[in-house]
Design a protein around this motif. Structure first.
Motif, PDB file in Angstrom:
ATOM      1  N   LEU A  75      33.626  40.270  43.966  1.00  0.00           N
ATOM      2  CA  LEU A  75      34.340  41.535  43.778  1.00  0.00           C
ATOM      3  C   LEU A  75      33.451  42.703  44.207  1.00  0.00           C
ATOM      4  O   LEU A  75      33.935  43.671  44.813  1.00  0.00           O
ATOM      5  N   GLU A 104      39.016  38.747  40.749  1.00  0.00           N
ATOM      6  CA  GLU A 104      38.159  38.055  41.711  1.00  0.00           C
ATOM      7  C   GLU A 104      38.808  36.745  42.176  1.00  0.00           C
ATOM      8  O   GLU A 104      38.720  36.384  43.358  1.00  0.00           O
ATOM      9  N   CYS A 127      30.901  38.970  38.632  1.00  0.00           N
ATOM     10  CA  CYS A 127      31.893  38.919  39.725  1.00  0.00           C
ATOM     11  C   CYS A 127      31.234  39.365  41.030  1.00  0.00           C
ATOM     12  O   CYS A 127      31.462  40.492  41.499  1.00  0.00           O
TER      13      CYS A 127
END
Lengths: 219, 219
Positions: free
Chosen positions: A182, A136, A179
């Motif tokens: 992501l 990320e 995340c």
């Protein structure tokens, strides 16, 4: 002449999905052959005698093995569209570094989760989250790992998105909570037809894994 | 402007030797910096924050990590001499496949021998011999893996020759008895100054390993 290009694959393989996405991105027609890995075909054993693994891309009778190698081969042979890899040697070395990172820190680590014992899963979970967080950071605010265009590292990583649901269920966490950028990237990739039509269904992957774990009494 | 190219390395690293051989083959001047891996330099930690491993090639301030990646970078940037990789995409994919094979079946397996317990060494010995025999088959009667010219797979494998003596002493076998053509190939490579001046001394490697094994009480 579609027969000149054959992909030996297995529907839930993240490595196979890489090859499928790369072929779809380039708009290449091919014959897909599903392998039963409990009963490997003669073609697979002949075409990948060393590792006996899918995916194998067979082009004009000659095999290319290992998923990242297949993606790079496709990029080099069908080179009229936007390339997966940048042309600058330094940028290229970085893309290769991160694809290798995906293999080790998501692929190998994920491969210890789904068929793992509970104690192994706990260790791997921590490593997986660390790996995803590193990715990320590298993604940053770019739309894709390659920048503005979908490329090599995107192809290397996106198939694992299909497996996130399985990792989450087995490890009891949510990737998005760790995340969120992501996940936004993964959803962006999934909007591409090359991706959405090439990847397995996350629930079907999970069902397969649950059955596998029952069969080998892993829970 | 030699300072524009720096190699962070450790003398006995087979991965570091790959970078040294590639640089020597291309006739490139660089600054060699020996790392103490028990006490890593700030430069190493800054330049390879992900894996914190040598070798790292720093070119104009930017790091390239992972030995195979470094070899490929050197080949692409200094592209006026004979290339390490063939230009044909299929041949290139085969070279990449075998370099990856070396990493897994010689590198990873060898990495279980030298710091391994006796039972681990016995298992790894069998795998190592199998891997070397596969490589000997691929080499065939060619002078080099790349054919008539010393190239990518040769660079990936030859540093391990320096470690053969250590594997032989710890595993109680002779590589030459198993793979005589491979040893002939290694001796051919060693005649190149790029190789002979870049690799460690096999007895010094063994001495290091013996001391390591004593320190951690492995025998």
């Amino acid at each position: 002449m579609a027969e000149e290009l054959i992909l030996l694959d297995e529907w839930l393989s993240m490595f196979g999905m890489r090859a499928r996405i790369a072929l779809a991105e380039k708009g290449i027609k091919y014959v897909y052959k599903e392998e039963d890995l409990d009963n490997k075909s003669q073609m697979l054993l002949q075409m990948n005698p060393i590792h006996k693994k899918i995916p194998v891309l067979i082009h004009k009778g000659k095999p290319i093995c290992e998923s990242i190698n297949i993606v790079e081969y496709i990029d080099e042979v069908w080179n009229e569209s936007v390339p997966f890899l940048p042309s600058d040697p330094y940028q290229k070395s970085q893309a290769r570094f991160w694809a290798d990172f995906v293999n080790k820190k998501v692929g190998d680590v994920g491969g210890r989760i789904w068929p793992g014992r509970r104690d192994e899963i706990e260790v791997a979970k921590k490593e997986l989250i660390e790996g995803l967080k590193e990715l990320e950071i590298v993604l940053g605010d770019k739309p894709y790992f390659g920048g503005d265009t979908f490329g090599y590292v995107d192809i290397a990583l996106i198939p694992f998105y299909t497996w996130f649901y399985t990792y989450e269920e087995l490890c009891n966490f949510k990737v998005e909570a760790e995340c969120d950028k992501l996940i936004a990237w993964a959803k962006r990739c999934k909007q591409r037809e090359s991706v959405s039509k090439s990847v397995a269904d996350e629930k079907e992957v999970y069902e397969y894994v649950v059955n596998y774990r029952k069969r080998f009494d892993l829970d």
